[in-house]
Design a protein around this motif. Structure first.
Motif, short mmCIF file in Angstrom:
data_model
loop_
_atom_site.label_atom_id
_atom_site.label_comp_id
_atom_site.label_asym_id
_atom_site.label_seq_id
_atom_site.Cartn_x
_atom_site.Cartn_y
_atom_site.Cartn_z
N LYS A 9 0.84 -1.19 0.00
CA LYS A 9 0.00 0.00 0.00
C LYS A 9 0.88 1.25 0.00
CE LYS A 9 -3.70 -2.29 2.60
NZ LYS A 9 -4.54 -2.25 3.82
N PRO A 10 0.43 2.30 -0.67
CA PRO A 10 1.23 3.53 -0.72
C PRO A 10 1.11 4.34 0.58
CG PRO A 10 -0.79 3.81 -1.97
CD PRO A 10 -0.77 2.38 -1.51
N VAL A 11 1.68 3.79 1.65
CA VAL A 11 1.66 4.47 2.94
C VAL A 11 3.10 4.63 3.41
CG1 VAL A 11 -0.63 3.65 3.59
CG2 VAL A 11 1.37 2.28 4.17
N VAL A 12 3.35 5.69 4.14
CA VAL A 12 4.69 5.91 4.68
C VAL A 12 4.85 5.23 6.03
CG1 VAL A 12 5.02 8.06 3.43
CG2 VAL A 12 3.96 8.12 5.68
N LEU A 13 3.73 5.05 6.75
CA LEU A 13 3.78 4.45 8.08
C LEU A 13 2.41 3.83 8.36
CD1 LEU A 13 6.09 4.48 10.25
CD2 LEU A 13 4.76 6.21 11.45
N THR A 14 2.40 2.55 8.67
CA THR A 14 1.13 1.88 8.96
C THR A 14 0.65 2.25 10.37
OG1 THR A 14 2.21 -0.10 9.83
CG2 THR A 14 1.78 -0.03 7.46
N MET A 25 10.08 4.35 1.51
CA MET A 25 10.16 5.20 0.32
C MET A 25 11.30 4.80 -0.61
SD MET A 25 7.63 7.27 0.47
CE MET A 25 6.72 5.91 1.19
N LYS A 26 12.09 3.80 -0.22
CA LYS A 26 13.23 3.32 -1.02
C LYS A 26 14.21 4.45 -1.34
CE LYS A 26 11.09 -0.64 -3.32
NZ LYS A 26 10.87 -1.30 -4.62
N SER A 27 14.53 5.22 -0.34
CA SER A 27 15.51 6.28 -0.52
C SER A 27 16.87 5.68 -0.83
CB SER A 27 15.59 7.13 0.75
OG SER A 27 16.71 7.98 0.74
N PRO A 28 17.68 6.35 -1.66
CA PRO A 28 19.03 5.82 -1.95
C PRO A 28 19.89 5.66 -0.70
CG PRO A 28 18.43 7.52 -3.53
CD PRO A 28 17.37 7.53 -2.48
N VAL A 86 12.01 -3.03 0.51
CA VAL A 86 13.01 -2.36 -0.33
C VAL A 86 13.30 -3.21 -1.57
CG1 VAL A 86 15.41 -1.58 -0.43
CG2 VAL A 86 14.03 -1.11 1.59
N TYR A 87 13.27 -4.53 -1.40
CA TYR A 87 13.53 -5.43 -2.53
C TYR A 87 12.24 -5.91 -3.20
CZ TYR A 87 15.07 -9.54 -5.13
OH TYR A 87 15.29 -10.46 -6.12
N PHE A 88 11.24 -6.25 -2.41
CA PHE A 88 10.07 -6.92 -2.96
C PHE A 88 8.98 -5.97 -3.47
CE2 PHE A 88 11.83 -10.30 -0.27
CZ PHE A 88 11.78 -11.38 -1.15
N SER A 89 8.90 -4.79 -2.92
CA SER A 89 7.81 -3.89 -3.32
C SER A 89 7.99 -3.41 -4.76
CB SER A 89 7.76 -2.68 -2.38
OG SER A 89 6.75 -1.78 -2.79
N GLY A 90 6.91 -3.52 -5.52
CA GLY A 90 6.96 -3.09 -6.92
C GLY A 90 6.31 -1.75 -7.17
N LEU A 91 6.02 -1.01 -6.12
CA LEU A 91 5.39 0.30 -6.28
C LEU A 91 6.39 1.27 -6.91
CD1 LEU A 91 3.51 0.67 -2.88
CD2 LEU A 91 2.56 -0.04 -5.07
N SER A 92 5.89 2.09 -7.81
CA SER A 92 6.74 3.11 -8.42
C SER A 92 6.98 4.25 -7.44
CB SER A 92 6.08 3.64 -9.69
OG SER A 92 4.86 4.28 -9.38
N ALA A 93 7.88 5.15 -7.82
CA ALA A 93 8.22 6.27 -6.93
C ALA A 93 7.00 7.15 -6.67
CB ALA A 93 9.35 7.09 -7.54
N SER A 94 6.23 7.42 -7.71
CA SER A 94 5.04 8.26 -7.53
C SER A 94 3.98 7.56 -6.69
CB SER A 94 4.46 8.65 -8.89
OG SER A 94 4.12 7.50 -9.63
N TRP A 153 5.05 7.81 -3.02
CA TRP A 153 4.87 9.17 -2.50
C TRP A 153 3.46 9.70 -2.76
CZ3 TRP A 153 8.30 11.66 0.50
CH2 TRP A 153 9.61 11.18 0.52
N LYS A 154 2.52 8.80 -3.00
CA LYS A 154 1.18 9.22 -3.38
C LYS A 154 0.52 10.09 -2.32
CE LYS A 154 -3.29 7.38 -4.88
NZ LYS A 154 -4.07 6.14 -5.16
N GLN A 155 0.67 9.71 -1.06
CA GLN A 155 0.04 10.49 0.01
C GLN A 155 0.57 11.92 0.04
OE1 GLN A 155 0.68 8.19 3.62
NE2 GLN A 155 -1.37 7.34 3.50
N PHE A 156 1.85 12.07 -0.19
CA PHE A 156 2.43 13.41 -0.17
C PHE A 156 2.06 14.19 -1.43
CE2 PHE A 156 5.93 16.37 -1.05
CZ PHE A 156 5.94 17.10 0.13
N LEU A 157 2.11 13.53 -2.58
CA LEU A 157 1.83 14.22 -3.83
C LEU A 157 0.37 14.63 -3.94
CD1 LEU A 157 3.89 12.02 -6.34
CD2 LEU A 157 4.52 14.24 -5.38
N SER A 158 -0.52 13.84 -3.36
CA SER A 158 -1.94 14.16 -3.44
C SER A 158 -2.42 15.06 -2.30
CB SER A 158 -2.76 12.87 -3.43
OG SER A 158 -2.52 12.12 -2.25
#
Length: 363
Positions: A134-139, A180-183, A228-236, A239-244
């Protein structure tokens, strides 16, 4: 018939995975109860007994809400909040006399078993493709356990309690960073682990239970780390919660960032008073401090411009919702991708200036 068999097989696999999750929680429940009992037995402190009985009562209420009233969210929220608090108490209520107690050793093994089963469950769930990203930063469960742990730190003296609350905020930021898979997510995780294990608790003279602390940190970090390895969510999508979010909320997020940066600079300046060779350090602090201020001022202005451009993209997206364009394509067409690529160098300069200024002040 084959479709029905595949469906039954999928249900059986999902049930087995849920059993692993329940086993991890059950191990944690037994470990917390046994650990609190051992601490009451050693100290004869009535408050520990009250908390222990209250913990059993809260667990019973959570089970009743879950199984009899179908209030799953309320039950799990109560469970995570209370067990975050109890794990914090297990960490802080520690003494050398507990190490030789056989019941304390059993508690430690149960804590290790809990985090091991939790990690196995999370890994198996992702390998079998049953995980939901899910596009969440913290459950909510992570937030409640962090809150409970922070409340438990109030049992310490004031300055140690503040340090533990700061550690809780750092752990929160680390979880968000991993999700967020930050570098710099994995380097931040390594630095957090090393600093926490080597210097943090020693500098505060806090004798914690390493097994309880490892269990708490491991249960919180294992899923974001695996994602970090398994999630297939894109960057957008991540960050959906923040962008929206609305324009006001996004710009309001600049104030905590500005406060943290100012606090860091003030702490660096105050640290100069503890140095003996101040006549060598102060010139370096002035030079690198000026560089730090310039870099971060430009960084904040760039963030403000980013929010302005993002608001324009949101307006354009709202006006064209009936068409096939999505927010990603609108952002790309308005130069947001190029803007972010250019800003990467600015972020690198800000990071390097922060490291240099910290090294000069805390040498």
């Amino acid at each position: 018939m084959s479709g029905q068999e595949e469906s039954d097989k999928g249900v059986d696999m999902w049930s087995s995975l849920r059993c692993l999750g329940y086993l991890s929680s059950f191990n944690l429940l037994v470990a917390v109860c046994l650990g609190m009992y051992v601490r009451w037995e050693q100290t004869a402190e009535p408050m520990i007994l009250v908390i222990f009985i209250l913990g059993l009562f809260v667990s019973a209420i959570a089970c009743i809400l879950y199984y009899y009233f179908s209030m799953e969210s309320a039950s799990l929220s109560l469970f995570h909040l209370w067990f975050g608090f109890l794990q914090g108490l297990l960490c802080f209520l520690n003494s050398p006399s507990l190490e030789k107690d056989i019941k304390e050793q059993v508690t430690n093994y149960l804590l290790l078993a809990s985090v091991a089963v939790r990690t196995l469950w999370a890994l198996t769930e992702r390998l079998c493709g049953n995980a939901t990203y899910k596009p969440v930063v913290l459950t909510s469960s992570e937030l409640l356990e962090l809150l409970g742990f922070g409340v438990a730190s109030i049992s310490l003296v004031f300055h140690k309690s503040l340090a533990m609350i700061a550690l809780t905020f750092a752990l929160t930021a680390l979880i968000v960073d991993l999700r967020m898979k930050s570098p710099l997510a994995l380097p931040n995780l390594a630095c957090f682990a090393v600093i926490t294990a080597v210097t943090f608790f020693q500098s505060l003279a806090i004798q914690t239970n390493p097994f309880a602390l490892s269990c708490y940190l491991g249960r919180l970090i294992c899923e974001p780390l695996l994602d970090v390895y398994f999630s297939g969510l894109s960057a957008s999508e991540r960050w959906k919660q923040f962008l929206s979010a609305g324009r006001l909320w996004r710009r309001f997020s600049l104030f905590p960032l500005t406060f943290v940066e100012l606090a860091f600079f003030v702490l660096c300046a105050l640290k100069l008073g503890d140095l003996k060779a101040w006549y060598l350090v102060i010139p370096g602090f002035c030079v690198f401090g000026l560089l730090w201020i310039l870099c971060h001022m430009v960084f904040l202005v760039t963030l403000w411009c980013f929010h302005t451009k993002l608001s324009e993209c949101q307006k354009a997206w709202a006006a064209q919702r009936s068409q096939t364009l999505n927010l990603d394509r609108i952002m790309a067409s308005r130069g947001m991708r190029h803007f972010c690529l250019i800003s990467e160098r600015l972020v690198l300069f800000c990071l390097m200036s922060t490291i240099i200024l910290g090294a000069v002040s805390w040498q």
